[in-house]
Design a protein around this motif. Structure first.
Motif, PDB file in Angstrom:
ATOM      1  N   TYR A  97      -3.778  -7.315  12.755  1.00 59.29           N
ATOM      2  CA  TYR A  97      -3.196  -8.323  13.653  1.00 59.29           C
ATOM      3  C   TYR A  97      -2.158  -7.687  14.568  1.00 59.29           C
ATOM      4  N   PHE A  98      -1.262  -6.878  14.000  1.00 56.20           N
ATOM      5  CA  PHE A  98      -0.160  -6.292  14.777  1.00 56.20           C
ATOM      6  C   PHE A  98      -0.466  -4.865  15.218  1.00 56.20           C
ATOM      7  N   THR A  99      -0.109  -4.563  16.451  1.00 53.46           N
ATOM      8  CA  THR A  99      -0.299  -3.222  17.004  1.00 53.46           C
ATOM      9  C   THR A  99       0.233  -2.088  16.114  1.00 53.46           C
ATOM     10  N   ASN A 120      -7.600  -7.915  16.389  1.00 55.70           N
ATOM     11  CA  ASN A 120      -6.552  -8.577  17.178  1.00 55.70           C
ATOM     12  C   ASN A 120      -5.651  -7.634  17.981  1.00 55.70           C
ATOM     13  N   ALA A 121      -5.066  -6.649  17.347  1.00 55.80           N
ATOM     14  CA  ALA A 121      -3.987  -5.855  17.966  1.00 55.80           C
ATOM     15  C   ALA A 121      -4.324  -5.478  19.409  1.00 55.80           C
ATOM     16  N   THR A 123      -2.468  -3.782  22.158  1.00 54.62           N
ATOM     17  CA  THR A 123      -1.890  -2.759  23.028  1.00 54.62           C
ATOM     18  C   THR A 123      -3.010  -1.848  23.532  1.00 54.62           C
ATOM     19  N   PHE A 218       5.626 -13.109  26.961  1.00 56.93           N
ATOM     20  CA  PHE A 218       4.674 -12.743  25.904  1.00 56.93           C
ATOM     21  C   PHE A 218       5.424 -12.548  24.598  1.00 56.93           C
ATOM     22  N   LEU A 219       4.916 -13.188  23.549  1.00 58.81           N
ATOM     23  CA  LEU A 219       5.334 -12.927  22.166  1.00 58.81           C
ATOM     24  C   LEU A 219       4.061 -12.981  21.332  1.00 58.81           C
TER      25      LEU A 219
HETATM   26  C1  PHB Z   1      -0.190  -7.229  18.639  1.00 53.27           C
HETATM   27  O1  PHB Z   1       0.706  -6.883  17.828  1.00 53.27           O
HETATM   28  O2  PHB Z   1      -0.882  -6.374  19.227  1.00 53.27           O
HETATM   29  C2  PHB Z   1      -0.371  -8.678  18.923  1.00 53.27           C
HETATM   30  C3  PHB Z   1      -0.118  -9.643  17.950  1.00 53.27           C
HETATM   31  C4  PHB Z   1      -0.291 -10.989  18.260  1.00 53.27           C
HETATM   32  C5  PHB Z   1      -0.700 -11.379  19.528  1.00 53.27           C
HETATM   33  C6  PHB Z   1      -0.973 -10.423  20.486  1.00 53.27           C
HETATM   34  C7  PHB Z   1      -0.811  -9.076  20.202  1.00 53.27           C
HETATM   35  O3  PHB Z   1      -0.814 -12.692  19.826  1.00 53.27           O
END
Ligand code: PHB
Length: 390
Positions: A97-99, A120-121, A123, A218-219
């Protein structure tokens, strides 16, 4: 001699069983803690894919092994990825999920002979960290570029950008600034907040003080985005006429019931809306709703996971279940299919997904619940961020 004999038997047994071996897929994501709903959507997408397409890819049974990384935690992600490869014998890694969690696992792919399918991630640079990374989600460059033109067309000339201070936030800030300034607009200030920020009132004050006509934000989706949009409303920015433009992370469907009328009218650009009107999406939503239980919880990580499973199934078919990461990745370069989100393909050079990006507006849907209604399509978008990271 005896030892050699047993070793030979074992090899033979392995060789024979390899034909119909169970292929293990290790999935890392936030399955507990504040982002648990995002991980639940990974699982719903995976379950939906396997319910629709069966639990076999080619001749091989597919087994999913989940590992929980509740918040962005690269050290934990790397340790779990290693454990999945070495102890569990997974042939594929997926989720992320997270980069930072995805980035941390890329150095072990080559040695482990394991492809990684990022569900998901977002970047841009992740796919450049290893030739074994394929991504079925989006990048924030991809989703933040089109909203800049939308902002300019709405008559706004001065924008302040506010992003979480890590990979996808910095990418989103750069993407918006590049496209907005190209369109003739001006970014008057750029705020980067620590990922852990949860009191947004001081930020809202800075936005008001900046003199900007709109904010780009963006968050990462989750409690973060819900808190930010609530603060935008509660601090009077909406009533003051300061517009908000953002990629769709800020209005994920699972946040809409809590945001209610305060989110109405918000325009965002994104790769997927649960309301997307197509037969493929209708079938997906039906299967994913069954998997997740509560239809109001369904959100975009489910479609990244569903399409990620499609890619993994194609990899397993192409390798006949043999562990050959290079061959598996080669097999999906250029792969094209109709996703629940629309037409998509894996770009052969970057291994990132090419897809439509949609402009959507939060409106009340036919049954009274709020939805992201698609109002414009930016067709077959690649990742503009790759040029920036090269
Ligand atoms: C990410 O950490 O790459 C990330 C997480 C949630 C999002 C978008 C990017 O909605």
């Amino acid at each position: 001699m005896k030892k050699f004999f047993y070793a030979a038997i074992a090899t033979l047994a392995l060789g024979v069983s390899a034909e119909a071996a169970t292929i293990k897929v290790g999935v890392i994501g936030p399955f507990s803690g504040p982002f648990a709903l995002q991980g639940k959507n990974f699982k719903a997408g995976i379950d939906a894919y396997m319910a629709v397409n069966g639990a076999k890819a080619g001749d091989n049974d597919v087994e999913i092994i989940y590992r929980d990384v509740p918040q962005a935690d690269p050290a934990q992600s790397k340790a779990l990825a290693q454990e999945l490869i070495v102890k569990e014998g997974v042939q594929y890694l997926a989720g992320f999920y997270f980069t930072p969690d995805a980035m941390a696992a890329t150095p072990i792919l080559q040695q482990g002979n394991v492809p990684m399918v990022v569900m998901n991630a977002a970047t841009s640079a992740i796919v450049t960290k290893s030739p074994y990374v394929v991504r079925t989600s989006f990048t924030t460059w991809q989703t933040s570029t089109p909203i800049a033109q939308v902002a300019k067309d709405s008559g706004v000339d001065k924008v302040i950008t506010v992003v979480s201070d890590y990979g996808p936030g910095v990418d989103a800030e750069n993407a918006f600034k590049a496209a907005f300034e190209k369109a003739g607009g001006n970014v008057v200030e750029a705020i980067r907040m620590p990922l852990s920020t949860n009191d947004f009132s001081p930020i809202m004050q800075r936005i008001k003080d900046s003199g900007a006509g709109a904010v780009f934000a963006f968050l990462p989706s989750g409690p973060t985005t819900l808190g930010f949009v609530k603060a935008y409303n509660q601090n009077g920015l909406k009533t003051a006429g300061i517009q908000i433009f953002a990629p769709g992370d800020l209005t994920q469907e699972s946040d809409l019931p809590a945001l209610g009328e305060s989110a109405a009218g918000m325009q965002t650009t994104f790769h997927y809306a649960v309301s997307h009107d197509s037969p493929e999406n209708k079938a997906f939503v039906e299967a994913a709703t069954k998997a997740i239980g509560n239809p109001a919880e369904l959100s975009f990580p489910a479609v990244g996971a569903y399409d990620g499973m499609h890619v993994i199934y194609k990899m397993i078919e192409a390798t006949g279940g043999e562990q050959d990461a290079k061959k598996a990745v080669e097999a999906v370069k250029g792969l094209a299919w109709t996703s629940p989100r629309g037409p998509v393909s894996i770009d052969a050079e970057s291994r990132h997904i090419t897809q439509n990006i949609y402009l959507r507006e939060v409106v009340k849907g036919p049954d009274g619940a709020y939805i992201n209604k698609e109002i414009k399509t930016f067709e077959r978008q690649g990742d503009p961020g790759l040029a920036a990271v090269k």
